[in-house]
Design a protein around this motif. Structure first.
Motif, mmCIF file in Angstrom:
data_model
loop_
_atom_site.group_PDB
_atom_site.id
_atom_site.type_symbol
_atom_site.label_atom_id
_atom_site.label_comp_id
_atom_site.label_asym_id
_atom_site.label_seq_id
_atom_site.Cartn_x
_atom_site.Cartn_y
_atom_site.Cartn_z
ATOM 1 N N VAL A 85 -8.007 -5.969 2.586
ATOM 2 C CA VAL A 85 -7.522 -5.050 1.557
ATOM 3 C C VAL A 85 -6.025 -4.845 1.792
ATOM 4 O O VAL A 85 -5.612 -4.420 2.876
ATOM 5 C CB VAL A 85 -8.252 -3.691 1.620
ATOM 6 N N THR A 86 -5.214 -5.166 0.794
ATOM 7 C CA THR A 86 -3.772 -5.006 0.932
ATOM 8 C C THR A 86 -3.394 -3.534 0.864
ATOM 9 O O THR A 86 -3.791 -2.820 -0.056
ATOM 10 C CB THR A 86 -3.027 -5.773 -0.167
ATOM 11 N N VAL A 87 -2.642 -3.094 1.858
ATOM 12 C CA VAL A 87 -2.135 -1.729 1.887
ATOM 13 C C VAL A 87 -0.612 -1.786 1.946
ATOM 14 O O VAL A 87 -0.022 -2.842 2.179
ATOM 15 C CB VAL A 87 -2.686 -0.933 3.085
ATOM 16 N N THR A 88 0.013 -0.645 1.718
ATOM 17 C CA THR A 88 1.468 -0.542 1.794
ATOM 18 C C THR A 88 1.818 0.562 2.779
ATOM 19 O O THR A 88 0.964 1.390 3.119
ATOM 20 C CB THR A 88 2.069 -0.212 0.419
ATOM 21 N N PRO A 89 3.061 0.599 3.268
ATOM 22 C CA PRO A 89 3.432 1.675 4.198
ATOM 23 C C PRO A 89 3.130 3.085 3.677
ATOM 24 O O PRO A 89 2.639 3.914 4.448
ATOM 25 C CB PRO A 89 4.935 1.443 4.402
ATOM 26 N N PRO A 90 3.346 3.389 2.387
ATOM 27 C CA PRO A 90 3.046 4.753 1.944
ATOM 28 C C PRO A 90 1.560 5.097 1.867
ATOM 29 O O PRO A 90 1.195 6.267 1.989
ATOM 30 C CB PRO A 90 3.675 4.810 0.531
ATOM 31 N N ASN A 91 0.673 4.082 1.669
ATOM 32 C CA ASN A 91 -0.739 4.429 1.450
ATOM 33 C C ASN A 91 -1.696 3.982 2.548
ATOM 34 O O ASN A 91 -2.898 4.238 2.461
ATOM 35 C CB ASN A 91 -1.219 3.878 0.095
ATOM 36 N N ARG A 92 -1.211 3.317 3.576
ATOM 37 C CA ARG A 92 -2.128 2.707 4.541
ATOM 38 C C ARG A 92 -2.986 3.739 5.286
ATOM 39 O O ARG A 92 -4.193 3.537 5.466
ATOM 40 C CB ARG A 92 -1.366 1.814 5.518
ATOM 41 N N VAL A 93 -2.391 4.836 5.719
ATOM 42 C CA VAL A 93 -3.165 5.864 6.421
ATOM 43 C C VAL A 93 -4.159 6.514 5.467
ATOM 44 O O VAL A 93 -5.313 6.786 5.831
ATOM 45 C CB VAL A 93 -2.234 6.924 7.044
ATOM 46 N N GLN A 94 -3.747 6.752 4.247
ATOM 47 C CA GLN A 94 -4.623 7.334 3.230
ATOM 48 C C GLN A 94 -5.843 6.446 2.987
ATOM 49 O O GLN A 94 -6.971 6.944 2.876
ATOM 50 C CB GLN A 94 -3.846 7.535 1.932
ATOM 51 N N PHE A 95 -5.627 5.135 2.900
ATOM 52 C CA PHE A 95 -6.740 4.208 2.696
ATOM 53 C C PHE A 95 -7.737 4.295 3.847
ATOM 54 O O PHE A 95 -8.948 4.234 3.632
ATOM 55 C CB PHE A 95 -6.213 2.774 2.559
ATOM 56 N N LEU A 96 -7.231 4.426 5.058
ATOM 57 C CA LEU A 96 -8.117 4.540 6.219
ATOM 58 C C LEU A 96 -8.891 5.852 6.173
ATOM 59 O O LEU A 96 -10.118 5.866 6.340
ATOM 60 C CB LEU A 96 -7.297 4.454 7.509
ATOM 61 N N GLN A 97 -8.195 6.949 5.943
ATOM 62 C CA GLN A 97 -8.830 8.262 5.963
ATOM 63 C C GLN A 97 -9.854 8.411 4.844
ATOM 64 O O GLN A 97 -10.846 9.130 4.991
ATOM 65 C CB GLN A 97 -7.768 9.367 5.845
ATOM 66 N N GLN A 98 -9.624 7.752 3.722
ATOM 67 C CA GLN A 98 -10.542 7.847 2.584
ATOM 68 C C GLN A 98 -11.711 6.862 2.680
ATOM 69 O O GLN A 98 -12.582 6.852 1.808
ATOM 70 C CB GLN A 98 -9.777 7.605 1.277
ATOM 71 N N GLY A 99 -11.735 6.050 3.736
ATOM 72 C CA GLY A 99 -12.837 5.119 3.927
ATOM 73 C C GLY A 99 -12.740 3.857 3.089
ATOM 74 O O GLY A 99 -13.714 3.105 2.982
ATOM 75 N N LYS A 100 -11.570 3.590 2.508
ATOM 76 C CA LYS A 100 -11.400 2.367 1.729
ATOM 77 C C LYS A 100 -11.311 1.144 2.626
ATOM 78 O O LYS A 100 -11.538 0.020 2.175
ATOM 79 C CB LYS A 100 -10.155 2.475 0.851
ATOM 80 N N VAL A 101 -10.940 1.357 3.882
ATOM 81 C CA VAL A 101 -10.930 0.293 4.886
ATOM 82 C C VAL A 101 -11.557 0.836 6.165
ATOM 83 O O VAL A 101 -11.562 2.052 6.398
ATOM 84 C CB VAL A 101 -9.504 -0.240 5.165
#
Length: 282
Positions: A85-101
């Motif tokens: 799953v491609t993430v970016t510096p602004p959203n990478r932590v959010q993706f982890l915390q939300q369970g997307k990765v």
């Protein structure tokens, strides 16, 4: 007596609550690894900021790079498939915390601030510091020369604090590394600071486009371990991935992946191979 009985009941209720919380945390710690194995898939957040770590191959349009190969190798060690799953510096932590990765392999070095909100795999897979890319005629020769000057970084970079607090730079957070490079070329900052291996390979691969630019400061900023990040409390997942990372170091597979992706300086990985391949002392 009634007050005493009430107090005892309150203590019992508190004890049960704490116990339930402890078991709940343990259940959550197991849940991610169970989910990975149950669905037979490890979902990894990766960042496509450029070679050697992650990029889109211009010919095949496939995702390639050291981080991508590492994600695939970890999934293989766990006996599952990988989903990138491609993430970016602004959203990478959010993706982890939300369970997307499930985990992040996204050019994120260890810092105490990050460790307050996430857990990480204990064994690092690499080590990197920041390199300052600037015009050869910029006059910048040391980190102290950046005082009061605009410096481009990726949003969420761990280089923001030392640049601002230690060296007094005017930090400009840009959504991605490629955009940061464009800002540098456009004269919006005197240097762009990003992980050294990407800068070194950029200069090597595109000498004509960057002929007027160089790494203008000889030392790296805040060298730190590159680690895999996961959500707080996921001990079982962390332990499984840590064992896999150690095996990849010990077998030399990690070093080979780095060389295949043209990591400019594999010194850390060569030392890691020697360390983890050595027999344990009795």
């Amino acid at each position: 007596m009634a007050r005493t009985a009430s107090t005892k009941l309150s203590f019992c209720a508190l004890a049960l609550t704490l116990l339930a919380g402890a078991f709940g945390s343990e259940a959550r710690a197991d849940a991610t690894l169970d989910r990975i194995k149950g669905r037979q898939k490890l979902t990894v957040g990766i960042i496509l900021s450029g070679a050697p770590f992650g990029y889109i191959d211009p010919r095949s349009r496939a995702e390639k790079g050291f981080n991508i190969d590492l994600a695939k190798a970890l999934a293989e060690k766990l006996g599952v498939k990988v989903e990138l799953v491609t993430v970016t510096p602004p959203n990478r932590v959010q993706f982890l915390q939300q369970g997307k990765v499930d985990v992040l392999i996204a050019n994120m070095q260890f810092t105490e601030d990050r460790a307050k909100i996430m857990d990480h795999v204990q064994t690092p897979y690499d080590r990197a510091g920041g390199a300052a890319l600037g015009r050869k005629d910029s006059g910048i020769k040391d980190w102290t020369d950046l005082k009061g000057k605009p410096v481009c970084i990726s949003q969420g970079s761990n280089y923001a604090q030392p640049l601002a607090d230690t060296y007094g730079a005017e930090v400009k957070g840009i959504p991605s590394q490629p955009e940061s490079m464009l800002a540098l070329q456009g004269g919006n900052c005197v240097v762009a600071v990003h992980v050294a291996p990407t800068i070194k390979l950029l200069l090597a691969d595109r000498p004509d486009a960057w002929k007027d630019y160089a790494i203008v400061i000889p030392t790296e900023l805040e060298p730190a371990d590159s680690v895999i990040w996961l959500r707080k409390g996921e001990r079982d997942t962390g332990a499984a991935l840590d064992a896999a990372v150690r095996e990849l170091h010990a077998s030399g597979a990690m070093l080979e992946m780095a060389k295949a992706n043209r990591l400019v300086d594999p010194t850390f990985l060569e030392e890691a191979r020697r360390t983890y391949a050595a027999p344990a002392k009795p």
